[in-house]
Design an enzyme around this catalytic site. Structure first.
Site, PDB file in Angstrom:
ATOM      1  N   ASN A   1       0.841  -1.264  -0.210  1.00 58.82           N
ATOM      2  CA  ASN A   1       0.092   0.069  -0.087  1.00 58.82           C
ATOM      3  C   ASN A   1       0.865   1.218  -0.019  1.00 58.82           C
ATOM      4  OD1 ASN A   1      -1.765   2.036   0.537  1.00 58.82           O
ATOM      5  ND2 ASN A   1      -2.306   1.261   2.302  1.00 58.82           N
TER       6      ASN A   1
ATOM      7  N   GLU B   1      -4.759  -4.942  10.804  1.00 61.38           N
ATOM      8  CA  GLU B   1      -3.679  -3.748  10.832  1.00 61.38           C
ATOM      9  C   GLU B   1      -4.039  -3.036  12.143  1.00 61.38           C
ATOM     10  OE1 GLU B   1      -1.952  -2.765   6.968  1.00 61.38           O
ATOM     11  OE2 GLU B   1      -3.797  -1.341   7.280  1.00 61.38           O
TER      12      GLU B   1
ATOM     13  N   HIS C   1      -9.323   1.100   5.310  1.00 59.66           N
ATOM     14  CA  HIS C   1      -8.150   1.323   5.997  1.00 59.66           C
ATOM     15  C   HIS C   1      -8.236   1.946   7.243  1.00 59.66           C
ATOM     16  CE1 HIS C   1      -3.826   2.469   6.570  1.00 59.66           C
ATOM     17  NE2 HIS C   1      -3.570   1.410   5.939  1.00 59.66           N
TER      18      HIS C   1
ATOM     19  N   SER D   1       3.817  -1.998  10.294  1.00 56.91           N
ATOM     20  CA  SER D   1       5.493  -2.252  10.647  1.00 56.91           C
ATOM     21  C   SER D   1       5.977  -3.644  10.200  1.00 56.91           C
ATOM     22  CB  SER D   1       5.875  -1.630  11.800  1.00 56.91           C
ATOM     23  OG  SER D   1       5.218  -0.456  12.145  1.00 56.91           O
TER      24      SER D   1
ATOM     25  N   GLU E   1      -6.697   4.573   8.029  1.00 60.27           N
ATOM     26  CA  GLU E   1      -6.477   6.178   7.941  1.00 60.27           C
ATOM     27  C   GLU E   1      -7.619   6.606   7.354  1.00 60.27           C
ATOM     28  OE1 GLU E   1      -2.848   5.351   5.744  1.00 60.27           O
ATOM     29  OE2 GLU E   1      -1.787   4.770   7.683  1.00 60.27           O
TER      30      GLU E   1
ATOM     31  N   GLY F   1       2.974   2.479  10.750  1.00 57.72           N
ATOM     32  CA  GLY F   1       3.720   3.361  10.602  1.00 57.72           C
ATOM     33  C   GLY F   1       4.691   3.620  12.051  1.00 57.72           C
TER      34      GLY F   1
ATOM     35  N   LYS G   1       0.194   4.149  -0.012  1.00 51.72           N
ATOM     36  CA  LYS G   1      -0.299   5.419   0.480  1.00 51.72           C
ATOM     37  C   LYS G   1       0.003   6.708  -0.408  1.00 51.72           C
ATOM     38  CE  LYS G   1       0.085   3.211   4.779  1.00 51.72           C
ATOM     39  NZ  LYS G   1       0.144   3.092   6.226  1.00 51.72           N
TER      40      LYS G   1
HETATM   41  P1  13P Z   1       3.216   0.625   7.666  1.00 54.53           P
HETATM   42  O1  13P Z   1       3.858  -0.832   6.874  1.00 54.53           O
HETATM   43  O2  13P Z   1       4.010   1.575   7.193  1.00 54.53           O
HETATM   44  O3  13P Z   1       3.258   0.234   9.280  1.00 54.53           O
HETATM   45  O4  13P Z   1       1.766   0.648   7.059  1.00 54.53           O
HETATM   46  C1  13P Z   1       0.868  -0.519   7.213  1.00 54.53           C
HETATM   47  C2  13P Z   1      -0.285  -0.294   6.426  1.00 54.53           C
HETATM   48  O5  13P Z   1      -0.897   0.607   6.834  1.00 54.53           O
HETATM   49  C3  13P Z   1      -0.798  -0.916   5.368  1.00 54.53           C
HETATM   50  O6  13P Z   1      -1.930  -0.587   4.708  1.00 54.53           O
END
Ligand code: 13P
Length: 250
Positions: A10, A167, A95, A213, A97, A173, A12
């Site tokens: 992803n 997640e 997601h 992560s 976010e 992150g 982002k």
């Molecule tokens: P990270 O791998 O940067 O923690 O992000 C995970 C994520 O949100 C994938 O959709």
């Protein structure tokens, strides 16, 4: 295990077009002998260019979100028809976010899930608890609710095109990964919820990815868990050097 490992990137809100194309080209080249299922999800604006690169390869093209509606007066939204027109095969929905920054609720996410499936797209439905929810002992309850509400009205047959991504929000992150045991516990629990909703066969066939992560250093231990069937990777998916090793862990 009959389930195939499914490793997804992803991206982002990262990369301008040239960078996206360059990374996609490197992945196509380096994953052509890969044994697993792979997907990358660039930003909307880079989908068309990346589609040309991954066409005919073993990497699926994913979008990071889509509208609840097919068309009309929805300024700033992107419809399922537009995604399909570009060759998008799968869409990440719910997601954290989107849930927490943009306030998408389960009803909205469910509407998107059903619309994507109705148009034949694969769906990666994200679930996961906040740190305070975990600390309050509510991780399972949150994941169950997001799973049940996100999939409300989705048929057992359509579940063949649904992937769940667990997640934990506190791991995204932050560099803090769930331990393999913590991830396994929620994955196993969620598979139980799916079994209750759809029966054991559907639950056993559903891919449940871990995200938060994930990197080369922890991928092997996470993916070794019996109910961890892949990864949804953010930060480490932005460079071939960090993404390829995860893709090729097993
Ligand atoms: P990270 O791998 O940067 O923690 O992000 C995970 C994520 O949100 C994938 O959709």
């Amino acid at each position: 295990m009959s389930r195939q490992y499914y490793i997804a990137g992803n991206w982002k809100m990262n990369k301008v077009k040239g960078e996206a194309v360059e990374l996609a080209k490197a992945l196509v080249e380096q994953l052509k002998d890969g044994k697993n299922k792979y997907m990358i999800a660039p930003s909307f604006t880079n989908l068309d260019a990346v589609a040309q690169v991954v066409k005919g390869s073993n990497i699926l093209l994913g979008a990071q979100n889509m509208s609840t509606e097919e068309s009309g007066a929805h300024t700033g939204e992107v419809s399922v028809l537009m995604l399909k027109d570009l060759g998008v095969q799968t869409v990440i929905l719910g997601h954290s976010e989107r849930r927490h920054i943009y306030k998408e609720d389960d009803a909205m996410i469910n509407k998107k899930v059903k619309l994507a499936l109705a148009h034949g797209l694969e769906v990666v439905l994200c679930i996961g608890e906040l740190l305070e929810e975990r600390e309050a002992g509510k991780a399972e309850q949150v994941c169950e609710e997001q799973t049940r509400k996100g999939l409300a009205g989705v048929s057992a047959a359509d579940m063949a095109k649904v992937i769940i991504a667990y997640e934990p929000v506190w791991a995204i992150g932050t560099g803090k990964t769930a331990t393999p045991e913590d991830a396994q516990a929620i994955h196993q629990f969620t598979r139980g919820v799916l079994a209750d909703m759809y029966g054991k066969d559907v639950a056993e066939q559903t891919i449940i990815q871990y995200g938060g992560s994930m990197k080369a250093e922890n991928a092997a231990a996470l993916l070794a868990q019996p109910d961890v069937d892949g990864g949804l990777i953010g930060g480490a998916s932005l460079k071939a050097e960090t993404f390829i090793p995860i893709c090729k862990t097993y």
